[in-house]
Design a protein around this motif. Structure first.
Motif, PDB file in Angstrom:
ATOM      1  N   ILE A 153      23.179  25.564  12.393  1.00  0.00           N
ATOM      2  CA  ILE A 153      24.649  24.907  11.990  1.00  0.00           C
ATOM      3  C   ILE A 153      24.491  24.188  13.725  1.00  0.00           C
ATOM      4  CG2 ILE A 153      26.483  26.675  12.538  1.00  0.00           C
ATOM      5  CD1 ILE A 153      26.466  27.774  15.547  1.00  0.00           C
ATOM      6  N   ASN A 154      22.986  23.982  13.751  1.00  0.00           N
ATOM      7  CA  ASN A 154      22.584  22.638  14.508  1.00  0.00           C
ATOM      8  C   ASN A 154      22.758  21.340  14.214  1.00  0.00           C
ATOM      9  OD1 ASN A 154      22.335  24.350  16.869  1.00  0.00           O
ATOM     10  ND2 ASN A 154      20.049  24.121  16.320  1.00  0.00           N
ATOM     11  N   THR A 155      22.971  20.761  14.497  1.00  0.00           N
ATOM     12  CA  THR A 155      23.369  19.019  13.419  1.00  0.00           C
ATOM     13  C   THR A 155      22.089  18.223  14.074  1.00  0.00           C
ATOM     14  OG1 THR A 155      24.368  17.091  12.953  1.00  0.00           O
ATOM     15  CG2 THR A 155      24.677  18.603  15.085  1.00  0.00           C
ATOM     16  N   SER A 203      31.780  18.468  15.871  1.00  0.00           N
ATOM     17  CA  SER A 203      31.265  19.529  16.848  1.00  0.00           C
ATOM     18  C   SER A 203      30.261  19.356  17.992  1.00  0.00           C
ATOM     19  CB  SER A 203      31.681  20.796  16.034  1.00  0.00           C
ATOM     20  OG  SER A 203      32.246  21.655  15.284  1.00  0.00           O
ATOM     21  N   ALA A 204      29.601  18.507  17.637  1.00  0.00           N
ATOM     22  CA  ALA A 204      28.214  18.336  18.391  1.00  0.00           C
ATOM     23  C   ALA A 204      29.261  16.951  19.747  1.00  0.00           C
ATOM     24  CB  ALA A 204      26.883  18.125  17.539  1.00  0.00           C
ATOM     25  N   SER A 215      37.011  24.760  13.020  1.00  0.00           N
ATOM     26  CA  SER A 215      35.559  23.508  12.034  1.00  0.00           C
ATOM     27  C   SER A 215      34.855  24.833  12.279  1.00  0.00           C
ATOM     28  CB  SER A 215      34.224  23.271  13.216  1.00  0.00           C
ATOM     29  OG  SER A 215      33.758  22.278  12.888  1.00  0.00           O
ATOM     30  N   TYR A 216      34.685  25.806  13.299  1.00  0.00           N
ATOM     31  CA  TYR A 216      34.327  26.974  13.068  1.00  0.00           C
ATOM     32  C   TYR A 216      34.621  27.770  11.811  1.00  0.00           C
ATOM     33  CZ  TYR A 216      31.364  31.933  12.932  1.00  0.00           C
ATOM     34  OH  TYR A 216      31.047  32.723  12.890  1.00  0.00           O
ATOM     35  N   GLU A 247      33.643  26.078   8.354  1.00  0.00           N
ATOM     36  CA  GLU A 247      32.898  26.571   7.839  1.00  0.00           C
ATOM     37  C   GLU A 247      32.803  28.287   7.693  1.00  0.00           C
ATOM     38  OE1 GLU A 247      28.378  25.710   7.847  1.00  0.00           O
ATOM     39  OE2 GLU A 247      29.964  24.556   9.714  1.00  0.00           O
ATOM     40  N   ARG A 290      29.398  28.979  22.198  1.00  0.00           N
ATOM     41  CA  ARG A 290      29.419  29.416  20.616  1.00  0.00           C
ATOM     42  C   ARG A 290      29.172  31.016  20.299  1.00  0.00           C
ATOM     43  NH1 ARG A 290      27.849  24.414  17.265  1.00  0.00           N
ATOM     44  NH2 ARG A 290      29.122  23.136  18.306  1.00  0.00           N
ATOM     45  N   ASN A 319      32.624  17.810   9.453  1.00  0.00           N
ATOM     46  CA  ASN A 319      33.125  19.262  11.053  1.00  0.00           C
ATOM     47  C   ASN A 319      31.704  18.892  11.995  1.00  0.00           C
ATOM     48  OD1 ASN A 319      35.402  18.878  10.775  1.00  0.00           O
ATOM     49  ND2 ASN A 319      35.921  20.656   9.432  1.00  0.00           N
ATOM     50  N   ARG A 320      30.242  19.513  11.466  1.00  0.00           N
ATOM     51  CA  ARG A 320      29.553  19.943  12.484  1.00  0.00           C
ATOM     52  C   ARG A 320      29.015  18.829  13.148  1.00  0.00           C
ATOM     53  NH1 ARG A 320      26.223  22.056   6.749  1.00  0.00           N
ATOM     54  NH2 ARG A 320      27.079  24.093   7.041  1.00  0.00           N
ATOM     55  N   ASP A 321      29.017  17.339  12.765  1.00  0.00           N
ATOM     56  CA  ASP A 321      29.145  15.885  13.834  1.00  0.00           C
ATOM     57  C   ASP A 321      29.405  15.986  14.976  1.00  0.00           C
ATOM     58  OD1 ASP A 321      26.936  15.643  12.448  1.00  0.00           O
ATOM     59  OD2 ASP A 321      27.731  13.501  11.315  1.00  0.00           O
TER      60      ASP A 321
END
Length: 299
Positions: A173-175, A241-242, A266-267, A270, A16, A237-239
């Motif tokens: 950006i952690n989920t 991507s995770a 996604s990045y 954002e 990342r 999107n964060r979920d």
């Protein structure tokens, strides 16, 4: 969390980190490179057992061919986002001209966006062989190399330290998603489908040039779209991507590029939401991914 799980997290954060730098540089945003130098100081200290400092800050200027230096003279490091042999040669020529080799045991060049597969050792040796040893295979680094070196040392304390340093960098950006048990690509698509369905519905209802509850076009008023992006699409999107990052091993080779495109989108999306001047046209939503997910989720 065992050592292998820690290493997997580190590989995810390194990937990342590199992706973030690549996207911003392609949009002419280069301040991330300076930030990267500061983040990397502690990571490199851990991996190489050094005491690095950012030369540009200490000297108060852009120091030629060196960005980081070990206070004990063990290592010097040039940090760059450019992987070309021209950049490598320019660095070596500056390093040689300024006789930095008299003050440091060796030089490493860290390519933030990934080194080339190979370089001409003969071309590089023409610059360095009369003064110091420089090996393209071991002295030109990238995040993959750093991961390899950390893994090779098999030091759990170092691994944990690097993992925590990277988590601090990417805490924004952690989920908090609780990852489900996934054993196949079909499982992954089944879990992803509701996220994509909701994002698609939001875009159709409130996106640019769409109608909102049948009340007409929103070309002139994107208030609902801006709110929907932040309240619905960004968290989804964060979920997504995770989940993709965690279970990428289940993604078939023929679909990996498509899912990587979504991660980049996604990045970039954002980043655009944070700064409307950020141009993410090169990272548009990869529409074929919806077809793939529906096919396997419904199959």
């Amino acid at each position: 969390m065992n050592q292998q799980e820690l290493l997997q997290l580190i590989s995810k954060y390194f990937a990342r980190f590199s992706e973030q730098i690549d996207i911003l540089n392609k949009n002419s945003e280069f301040s991330i490179n300076i930030h990267a130098e500061n983040v990397l100081v502690k990571i490199l200290n851990t991996i190489f057992d050094c005491d690095f400092e950012n030369v540009n800050y200490v000297e108060g200027k852009n120091y030629n061919s060196i960005d980081l230096r070990d206070k004990g003279g063990k290592l010097s490091v040039q940090v760059t986002a450019t992987s070309s042999i021209k950049k490598i040669k320019d660095t070596l020529e500056g390093y040689t001209k300024n006789q930095h080799f008299k003050h440091y045991e060796s030089l490493k060049i860290l390519v933030l966006t990934g080194r080339q597969r190979s370089y001409s050792q003969k071309a590089l040796s023409k610059i360095t062989q009369a003064f110091y040893h420089f090996d393209d295979s071991s002295d030109i680094l990238d995040f993959s190399t750093l991961y390899f070196l950390l893994n090779k040392q098999n030091d759990i304390a170092k691994i944990l330290s690097v993992k925590e340093l990277l988590e601090l960098q990417f805490s924004d950006i952690n989920t908090k998603i609780r990852l489900p048990i996934i054993l196949t690509f079909k499982d992954l698509c089944t879990v992803l489908k509701p996220y994509f369905d909701e994002n698609g519905h939001v875009f159709k209802m409130f996106g640019p040039n769409s109608g909102a509850n049948g009340l007409g076009l929103l070309r002139w008023d994107l208030t609902l779209w801006e709110k929907s992006k932040r309240d619905k699409i960004l968290p989804n999107n964060r979920d997504i991507s995770a989940l993709i990052t965690e279970y990428k091993k289940f993604i078939p080779d023929e679909n990996k590029e498509l899912f990587e495109s979504f991660l980049a989108h996604s990045y970039a999306f954002e980043k655009h939401c944070e700064d409307s001047n950020f141009d993410y046209t090169l990272y548009q939503f990869p529409n074929p991914i919806v077809h793939v997910i529906n096919k396997f989720a419904n199959g």
